[in-house]
Design a protein around this motif. Structure first.
Motif, short mmCIF file in Angstrom:
data_model
loop_
_atom_site.label_atom_id
_atom_site.label_comp_id
_atom_site.label_asym_id
_atom_site.label_seq_id
_atom_site.Cartn_x
_atom_site.Cartn_y
_atom_site.Cartn_z
N VAL A 37 -71.14 31.85 68.64
CA VAL A 37 -71.98 31.40 69.74
C VAL A 37 -72.04 32.56 70.74
N GLN A 39 -73.50 34.31 74.62
CA GLN A 39 -73.88 33.99 76.00
C GLN A 39 -74.29 35.28 76.69
N LYS A 43 -76.27 33.68 81.71
CA LYS A 43 -77.10 32.70 81.01
C LYS A 43 -76.27 31.65 80.30
N GLY A 44 -76.95 30.78 79.56
CA GLY A 44 -76.29 29.69 78.86
C GLY A 44 -75.81 30.06 77.47
N LEU A 45 -75.32 29.06 76.77
CA LEU A 45 -74.75 29.24 75.44
C LEU A 45 -75.83 29.09 74.37
N TRP A 47 -76.23 29.08 70.05
CA TRP A 47 -75.62 29.13 68.72
C TRP A 47 -76.25 30.26 67.91
N TYR A 95 -68.79 34.63 71.08
CA TYR A 95 -67.61 33.80 70.88
C TYR A 95 -67.52 33.35 69.42
N PHE A 111 -67.24 21.90 68.89
CA PHE A 111 -66.41 23.09 68.78
C PHE A 111 -65.14 22.90 69.60
#
Lengths: 124, 107
Positions: A37, A39, A43-45, A47, A95, A111
């Motif tokens: 994942v 980022q 900003k956001g996460l 996949w 990540y 997760f």
């Protein structure tokens, strides 16, 4: 202690390549699906990729398909993300995450274990 | 891809407040929704899975509800350690997607 530790990030020019590694410890690595994942800064996460427990199934987000490849070596408790043809928009913390076995739907679960992340910067 | 929309994007609250964050899916995801907490410079932490199941070790002040397309994360009494950004994530579709995040700030 259950742990995932990423490495391999760094600064690379557009069009370049990097290979990220994620070493697992504290659990039976070969029993779990593993994902990446990312980022982007501020900003956001998002996949990126998944691999099943014995590497017979992998999948990638459309944004990286054909450029990134996920793989694993269960003898080394390690997952890899080979990133080719890198673009400025791939700049992010990456990540490594463990998919928990709660829903009973392999490849589709929350997760429960996250690594600390490794930073990839793509810039000229 | 299933779009996940969180609201509000920022929330200002005080210690002791009851806080509710909403996550809406662009199509039904049944109850395949997780909530995560992320603090600056740290990896996200799983709080809730399957919409309402509390992850082990997470304080009972956190709760989740909803199914289909509308979900909520509630913090019953905000503590200093709860100021963070919260993300929802759907895992009903193989193209996993996250909400844009809700930052909970000190009022």
């Amino acid at each position: 202690e259950v742990q995932l530790v990423e490495s391999g990030g760094g600064l690379v020019q557009p069009g370049g390549s990097l290979r990220l590694s994620c070493v697992a410890s504290g659990f039976t690595f070969s029993s779990y699906w593993i994902h990446w994942v990312r980022q982007a800064p501020g900003k956001g996460l998002v996949w990126v990729s998944r691999v099943n427990n014995d590497e017979t199934f992998t999948s990638h987000a459309d944004s990286v398909k054909g450029r990134f490849t996920i793989s694993r070596d269960n003898a080394k408790n390690t997952v890899y993300l080979q990133m080719n043809s890198l673009r400025v928009e791939d700049t992010a913390v990456y990540y490594c995450v463990r998919e928990c076995d709660r829903s009973g739907n392999y490849g589709l679960d929350a997760f429960d274990v996250w690594g600390q992340g490794t930073m990839v910067s793509v810039s000229s | 891809d299933i779009q996940m929309t969180q609201s509000p994007s920022t929330l200002s609250a005080s210690v002791g407040d009851r806080v509710t964050i909403t996550c809406r899916a662009s199509q039904s995801i049944r109850n395949y929704l997780a909530w995560y907490q992320q603090k600056p410079g740290k990896a996200p932490k799983l709080l809730i899975y399957e919409a309402s199941s509390l992850e082990s070790g997470v304080p009972s002040s956190f709760s989740g509800s909803g199914s289909g397309t509308e979900f909520t994360l509630t913090i019953s009494s905000l503590q200093p350690d709860d100021f963070a950004t919260y993300y929802c994530q759907q895992y009903n579709s193989y193209s996993l997607t996250f909400g844009g995040g809700t930052k909970v700030e000190i009022k």
